[in-house]
Design a protein around this motif. Sequence first.
Motif, short mmCIF file in Angstrom:
data_model
loop_
_atom_site.label_atom_id
_atom_site.label_comp_id
_atom_site.label_asym_id
_atom_site.label_seq_id
_atom_site.Cartn_x
_atom_site.Cartn_y
_atom_site.Cartn_z
N VAL A 1 -3.83 5.58 0.68
CA VAL A 1 -2.44 5.96 0.43
C VAL A 1 -2.35 7.46 0.26
O VAL A 1 -3.34 8.14 -0.04
CB VAL A 1 -1.89 5.23 -0.82
CG1 VAL A 1 -2.03 3.73 -0.67
CG2 VAL A 1 -2.59 5.69 -2.10
N GLU A 2 -1.12 7.98 0.40
CA GLU A 2 -0.93 9.42 0.37
C GLU A 2 0.08 9.87 -0.67
O GLU A 2 0.39 11.06 -0.76
CB GLU A 2 -0.50 9.91 1.75
CG GLU A 2 -1.54 9.66 2.83
CD GLU A 2 -1.10 10.17 4.20
OE1 GLU A 2 0.09 10.59 4.31
OE2 GLU A 2 -1.91 10.14 5.14
N SER A 3 0.62 8.94 -1.44
CA SER A 3 1.61 9.31 -2.47
C SER A 3 1.58 8.29 -3.58
O SER A 3 1.02 7.19 -3.44
CB SER A 3 3.02 9.39 -1.87
OG SER A 3 3.47 8.09 -1.51
N ALA A 4 2.22 8.64 -4.71
CA ALA A 4 2.28 7.71 -5.83
C ALA A 4 3.08 6.46 -5.46
O ALA A 4 2.74 5.35 -5.87
CB ALA A 4 2.90 8.41 -7.04
N ASP A 5 4.13 6.63 -4.67
CA ASP A 5 4.93 5.48 -4.23
C ASP A 5 4.08 4.54 -3.37
O ASP A 5 4.14 3.32 -3.52
CB ASP A 5 6.15 5.94 -3.45
CG ASP A 5 7.22 6.57 -4.34
OD1 ASP A 5 7.17 6.35 -5.57
OD2 ASP A 5 8.09 7.28 -3.81
N GLU A 6 3.30 5.11 -2.47
CA GLU A 6 2.43 4.29 -1.64
C GLU A 6 1.35 3.62 -2.48
O GLU A 6 0.91 2.50 -2.17
CB GLU A 6 1.79 5.14 -0.54
CG GLU A 6 2.76 5.57 0.55
CD GLU A 6 2.06 6.31 1.67
OE1 GLU A 6 0.81 6.37 1.68
OE2 GLU A 6 2.77 6.85 2.54
N LEU A 7 0.91 4.28 -3.54
CA LEU A 7 -0.09 3.68 -4.43
C LEU A 7 0.48 2.41 -5.07
O LEU A 7 -0.21 1.38 -5.14
CB LEU A 7 -0.49 4.68 -5.52
CG LEU A 7 -1.49 4.16 -6.57
CD1 LEU A 7 -2.81 3.77 -5.92
CD2 LEU A 7 -1.71 5.22 -7.65
#
Length: 284
Positions: free
Chosen positions: A57-63
């Motif tokens: 993942v590349e962002s906190a939202d994607e996490l």
Amino acid sequence: MMTLPTEAGARQPDAATAPSAPAGLTPRRVAAFIPDLFFSVRVTDVIQALGGVPDLVESADELWEAIGRWPALVLIDMTAPGDWLAVVRRAKNLPHTRLIPIVAFGSHVESGALTAARQAGCDHAWARSRFVQELPALVRQHLEKIPEEIEGWDAPPAALAVAGFEAFNAGHYWEQHELLEGAWREEARPVRELYQGILQVGVALHQIEQGKWAGAIKLLRRGLNRLDRLPPLCMGVDLDAFRRQAYALHQHLMELGTERSATDQRDLTSLVDRSVFPHITRSA
């Protein structure tokens, strides 16, 4: 054979002996939030060599989205951007995600960041050098989910529990909940997790019958999180077979969720193949 960067002597998995997923089941995911592309490739190599599926993942939202896919393990580089600490706190405050192990790593001189990660709920917050050393064993441990022979595993089940098992197999999922909850309350030993794990799987089946896809997914995950720690034969229950059936059902539901569109109004109960409903088998 891959070599992790910067740290020498790190233990590496043997790809020839890497475990594979049980027949018919999708390999478990390992979510990784690692901005360093070079290092993330090395971590990916370790995950794949041990039979897992990297979910980068590349962002906190994607996490958060990756945690929603129920990984076996979450790895976070503490230099990652965004408020990933809030994602960790959220995951550890929800019953169907709180048992997902989360490991953060960063510079050994950033003691404040390591402390903040632990306080947010990370199961471990290690210096990068230790993370490199521990990574192969860590990934293997959570992909294989090696059970423990906890106190009471070889004892016979309580009469109330036996009645609950019979109700479960008869498809009386609400009744099995009441019976197994009673057995759980009366059992003081750690093996009580068997009763609670099975009853939660049973409640998931009740949710399916009510057409509640999200509720069924959450209850299956909560139950399996408990059962994964127990030995394959527990209180006379063939738990290895039961877990495989429950994981297959979870996979079936996830595939249905992917295939259904927002406008699909078909009844969930008509879509679920009941041949994958778990069944409790007990030794004589």
